[in-house]
Design a protein around this motif. Structure first.
Motif, PDB file in Angstrom:
ATOM      1  N   GLY A 257     -13.407  10.551  15.532  1.00 57.24           N
ATOM      2  CA  GLY A 257     -14.538  11.360  15.345  1.00 57.24           C
ATOM      3  C   GLY A 257     -15.432  12.430  14.488  1.00 57.24           C
ATOM      4  N   ASP A 258     -15.998  13.020  14.770  1.00 53.88           N
ATOM      5  CA  ASP A 258     -16.468  14.360  14.353  1.00 53.88           C
ATOM      6  C   ASP A 258     -15.870  15.574  15.465  1.00 53.88           C
ATOM      7  OD1 ASP A 258     -18.135  14.931  16.874  1.00 53.88           O
ATOM      8  OD2 ASP A 258     -19.834  14.282  15.584  1.00 53.88           O
ATOM      9  N   ASP A 259     -16.240  16.403  14.896  1.00 52.04           N
ATOM     10  CA  ASP A 259     -15.305  17.859  15.511  1.00 52.04           C
ATOM     11  C   ASP A 259     -15.658  17.953  17.442  1.00 52.04           C
ATOM     12  OD1 ASP A 259     -14.658  18.898  12.933  1.00 52.04           O
ATOM     13  OD2 ASP A 259     -15.827  20.068  12.853  1.00 52.04           O
ATOM     14  N   SER A 260     -16.897  17.607  17.380  1.00 45.17           N
ATOM     15  CA  SER A 260     -17.451  17.414  18.867  1.00 45.17           C
ATOM     16  C   SER A 260     -16.420  16.468  19.403  1.00 45.17           C
ATOM     17  CB  SER A 260     -18.895  17.301  18.736  1.00 45.17           C
ATOM     18  OG  SER A 260     -18.700  17.030  20.154  1.00 45.17           O
ATOM     19  N   LEU A 261     -16.662  15.033  19.126  1.00 50.10           N
ATOM     20  CA  LEU A 261     -15.759  14.193  19.661  1.00 50.10           C
ATOM     21  C   LEU A 261     -14.474  14.347  19.573  1.00 50.10           C
ATOM     22  CD1 LEU A 261     -15.905  11.756  20.989  1.00 50.10           C
ATOM     23  CD2 LEU A 261     -16.024  10.527  18.888  1.00 50.10           C
ATOM     24  N   ARG A 262     -14.126  15.603  18.701  1.00 51.10           N
ATOM     25  CA  ARG A 262     -12.372  15.545  18.747  1.00 51.10           C
ATOM     26  C   ARG A 262     -12.161  16.314  19.977  1.00 51.10           C
ATOM     27  NH1 ARG A 262      -9.107  17.003  13.008  1.00 51.10           N
ATOM     28  NH2 ARG A 262      -8.472  14.523  12.315  1.00 51.10           N
ATOM     29  N   ARG A 263     -13.262  17.494  20.083  1.00 49.11           N
ATOM     30  CA  ARG A 263     -13.263  18.681  21.512  1.00 49.11           C
ATOM     31  C   ARG A 263     -12.932  17.825  22.869  1.00 49.11           C
ATOM     32  NH1 ARG A 263     -15.639  21.816  17.911  1.00 49.11           N
ATOM     33  NH2 ARG A 263     -17.452  20.689  19.418  1.00 49.11           N
ATOM     34  N   ARG A 264     -13.540  16.169  23.144  1.00 48.64           N
ATOM     35  CA  ARG A 264     -13.475  15.804  24.132  1.00 48.64           C
ATOM     36  C   ARG A 264     -12.211  14.339  24.722  1.00 48.64           C
ATOM     37  NH1 ARG A 264     -19.133  12.939  24.351  1.00 48.64           N
ATOM     38  NH2 ARG A 264     -19.258  13.336  26.144  1.00 48.64           N
ATOM     39  N   PRO A 265     -11.949  14.922  26.069  1.00 49.49           N
ATOM     40  CA  PRO A 265     -11.019  14.545  26.178  1.00 49.49           C
ATOM     41  C   PRO A 265     -10.528  13.363  26.713  1.00 49.49           C
ATOM     42  CG  PRO A 265     -12.590  15.011  28.287  1.00 49.49           C
ATOM     43  CD  PRO A 265     -12.781  15.102  26.736  1.00 49.49           C
TER      44      PRO A 265
ATOM     45  N   ALA B 166      -0.191   0.523  24.323  1.00 49.92           N
ATOM     46  CA  ALA B 166       0.206   1.334  23.289  1.00 49.92           C
ATOM     47  C   ALA B 166      -1.002   2.276  22.606  1.00 49.92           C
ATOM     48  CB  ALA B 166       0.947   1.158  22.055  1.00 49.92           C
ATOM     49  N   LEU B 167      -1.454   2.782  23.602  1.00 47.06           N
ATOM     50  CA  LEU B 167      -2.491   4.095  23.225  1.00 47.06           C
ATOM     51  C   LEU B 167      -1.890   5.629  23.268  1.00 47.06           C
ATOM     52  CD1 LEU B 167      -5.762   4.732  22.860  1.00 47.06           C
ATOM     53  CD2 LEU B 167      -5.294   4.323  25.164  1.00 47.06           C
ATOM     54  N   PHE B 168      -1.770   6.313  22.079  1.00 53.71           N
ATOM     55  CA  PHE B 168      -1.019   8.052  21.888  1.00 53.71           C
ATOM     56  C   PHE B 168      -2.947   8.908  21.510  1.00 53.71           C
ATOM     57  CE2 PHE B 168       1.780   4.949  22.288  1.00 53.71           C
ATOM     58  CZ  PHE B 168       2.515   5.123  23.311  1.00 53.71           C
ATOM     59  N   THR B 169      -3.000   9.766  21.872  1.00 56.38           N
ATOM     60  CA  THR B 169      -3.869  10.629  21.801  1.00 56.38           C
ATOM     61  C   THR B 169      -2.977  11.592  21.331  1.00 56.38           C
ATOM     62  OG1 THR B 169      -3.162  12.025  23.284  1.00 56.38           O
ATOM     63  CG2 THR B 169      -4.787  10.656  23.966  1.00 56.38           C
ATOM     64  N   ALA B 170      -4.095  12.347  20.573  1.00 59.62           N
ATOM     65  CA  ALA B 170      -3.440  13.940  19.732  1.00 59.62           C
ATOM     66  C   ALA B 170      -2.405  15.010  20.498  1.00 59.62           C
ATOM     67  CB  ALA B 170      -4.314  14.781  18.650  1.00 59.62           C
ATOM     68  N   PRO B 171      -1.738  15.317  20.110  1.00 62.19           N
ATOM     69  CA  PRO B 171      -1.355  16.836  21.216  1.00 62.19           C
ATOM     70  C   PRO B 171      -3.168  16.863  22.444  1.00 62.19           C
ATOM     71  CG  PRO B 171       0.112  17.265  19.068  1.00 62.19           C
ATOM     72  CD  PRO B 171      -0.979  16.085  19.013  1.00 62.19           C
ATOM     73  N   GLY B 172      -2.665  17.289  23.732  1.00 66.47           N
ATOM     74  CA  GLY B 172      -3.858  17.561  23.797  1.00 66.47           C
ATOM     75  C   GLY B 172      -4.596  17.016  24.245  1.00 66.47           C
ATOM     76  N   GLY B 173      -4.087  15.511  24.365  1.00 67.62           N
ATOM     77  CA  GLY B 173      -5.189  14.917  25.009  1.00 67.62           C
ATOM     78  C   GLY B 173      -6.248  14.905  24.046  1.00 67.62           C
ATOM     79  N   THR B 174      -6.489  14.142  22.711  1.00 68.87           N
ATOM     80  CA  THR B 174      -7.767  14.306  22.246  1.00 68.87           C
ATOM     81  C   THR B 174      -7.502  13.414  21.016  1.00 68.87           C
ATOM     82  OG1 THR B 174      -7.560  16.621  21.356  1.00 68.87           O
ATOM     83  CG2 THR B 174      -8.304  16.590  22.756  1.00 68.87           C
ATOM     84  N   ALA B 175      -8.816  12.971  20.491  1.00 70.22           N
ATOM     85  CA  ALA B 175      -9.258  11.818  19.452  1.00 70.22           C
ATOM     86  C   ALA B 175      -7.963  13.211  18.342  1.00 70.22           C
ATOM     87  CB  ALA B 175     -10.363  12.020  18.828  1.00 70.22           C
ATOM     88  N   PRO B 176      -7.441  12.465  17.491  1.00 71.06           N
ATOM     89  CA  PRO B 176      -7.027  11.620  17.414  1.00 71.06           C
ATOM     90  C   PRO B 176      -6.803  10.131  17.860  1.00 71.06           C
ATOM     91  CG  PRO B 176      -6.245  12.320  15.408  1.00 71.06           C
ATOM     92  CD  PRO B 176      -7.012  13.163  16.127  1.00 71.06           C
ATOM     93  N   LEU B 177      -7.114   8.854  18.063  1.00 69.60           N
ATOM     94  CA  LEU B 177      -6.179   7.838  19.258  1.00 69.60           C
ATOM     95  C   LEU B 177      -5.466   7.068  18.259  1.00 69.60           C
ATOM     96  CD1 LEU B 177      -8.842   7.063  21.982  1.00 69.60           C
ATOM     97  CD2 LEU B 177      -7.616   8.439  21.511  1.00 69.60           C
TER      98      LEU B 177
END
Ligand code: S3P
Length: 433
Positions: A116-124, A138-149
């Protein structure tokens, strides 16, 4: 980036039909896509957020005719029929990013990226990844628990009970939707109830949604989903801006027609009334299984401060910033507590609201889990930054109308996320944004 100045006006009056509900439009498109039938959705919200959801289901192979804002016909492919592309752009839409994975974990797919956009990429996003992984997905987040998924679908899912730490309709909906493909029951417990549009729509689609005390659940694998045709009711969260503007300026009155009055959305009404606002509800016929009606608001002089308690937060989560504007015009100090969730919305809405209020010359302070605002006779006015947050941009416009010198809003274009016709609607009742 566009700057819009909301100049002070003497009075607002007239009748508005606010835009269709964003939460319900997202859900209608997603549930229609996995239905076993062709679903006609009348008056779906035409906005950047809902366009992202429409694009996403089309990218997953669902044929859609028609246009948002008018009517769409979604040729559902069934719960197992989605065929996602390698990457899906969720833009600014948290609801899309948190609900779509629940549908993808059930279908054969490998390494689908949701971004998503920068704002969505900051959301948990761990708040959906963890419970879905606990069910076997099998669903994984970026390190820090954010998008991309990253989602790989088709692993066997097992139902279980989830205890949510914060009330969140997006997380609850994600878990219940994943539960449609799981073996055995899936339960969700929330600290306080959040909006229940998913439960209402699943029930209408023939899915058994069950309750056990404060828990809500689905009872196991659902072979077929049959969402009936539906009309999307007006969005209470969009109406809320006009309700607050009307409380400050409506003479004789502003009428808002066809608004969804789901009690889990309309908590703002209770808080406004105890601050001394004059809002009348005319109940109408339910729309899409949601209670609906007309709201009539008149100017109130002599608003008084209030304390918004933690248990009130979920039913007015998106309207809490507006309490800052009401508080700025109310005698005394208004506080909002138990609202730490605001820090992880489209912006950090605690810092953003306090910065916006102080930028307009209002006395406001951040609390760890909320904010306080001390009212005066008028809002002096000034400049604010919308920070890419649609609700902040609209808040600035409403405050400007009731201010002494007007409010300039940098980044006003963010309104397109939920309410592209905001300025036109405001103009039609006498506001010059
Ligand atoms: C929404 C739920 C709320 C709300 C958001 C839309 C939904 O978020 O803030 O604007 O459509 O379910 P949370 O579920 O994260 O509280």
């Amino acid at each position: 980036m566009s700057t819009v100045t909301a100049a002070p006006v003497g009075a607002l009056s007239g009748t508005l039909r606010v835009p269709p509900d964003k939460s319900i439009t997202h859900r209608a498109i997603l549930l229609a896509a996995i239905s076993d039938r062709t679903v006609r959705v009348t008056a779906p919200l035409d906005s950047a957020d809902t366009a992202a959801t429409l694009n996403a289901v089309e990218a997953c192979g669902v044929r859609v005719e028609g246009h948002l804002g008018d009517e769409i016909v979604v040729h559902g492919v069934g719960r197992l029929g989605l065929r996602p592309p390698p990457a899906i752009d969720c833009a600014n839409a948290g609801t899309l990013m948190r609900l779509l994975p629940a549908l993808l974990v059930g279908v054969p797919c490998d390494h689908v990226i949701l971004d998503g956009d920068d704002s969505l990429r900051r959301r948990p996003m761990s708040r959906i990844a963890r419970p879905l992984r606990a069910m076997g997905a099998a669903l994984f987040t970026a390190p820090g628990g954010t998008a991309p998924l990253v989602v790989s679908g088709g692993t066997p899912l097992k139902g279980m009970r989830h205890e949510l730490q914060v009330a969140s309709a997006q997380v609850k909906s994600c878990i219940l939707l994943a539960g449609l493909g799981a073996e055995g029951p899936t339960w969700v417990h929330e600290p306080t109830p959040s909006r229940d549009h998913t439960e209402r729509m699943l029930t209408a689609a023939g899915v058994g949604v069950v309750r056990d005390g404060d828990d809500v659940g689905v009872l196991g694998r659902c072979e077929s989903l049959s969402l009936p045709d539906l009309r999307v009711p007006g969005d209470f969260s969009s109406a809320a801006f006009h309700l607050v503007a009307g409380t400050l300026l409506a003479d004789p009155e502003v009428r808002l027609e066809g608004v969804n009055l789901n009690p889990l959305r309309a908590g703002l009404l209770d808080v406004m009334r105890r601050m001394g606002a004059d809002v009348t509800v005319e109940e109408g016929e339910p729309v899409a299984g949601e209670p609906c009606g007309t709201l009539i608001v008149r100017r109130s002089r002599g608003l008084t401060a209030t304390e918004v308690e933690p248990h009130e937060v979920a039913a007015m989560i998106d309207e809490l910033p507006l309490i800052g504007v009401l508080g700025a015009m109310a005698a005394g100090t208004t506080t909002v507590r138990g609202a730490a969730e605001l820090r992880v919305k489209e912006s950090d809405r605690i810092t953003a609201v306090v910065d916006a209020l102080t930028g307009m010359g209002v006395r406001a302070a951040e609390l760890e889990d909320g904010f306080s605002v001390t009212g005066g006779e008028r809002i002096p006015g000034g400049t604010i930054d919308a920070r890419g947050d649609h609700r902040l941009a609209m808040l600035g416009a409403i405050a400007g109308l009731a201010s002494v010198d007007g409010v300039a809003i940098d980044g006003f274009e963010a309104v397109a996320v939920s309410y592209p016709g905001f300025v036109a609607d405001l103009r039609s009742i006498g506001g010059v944004a």
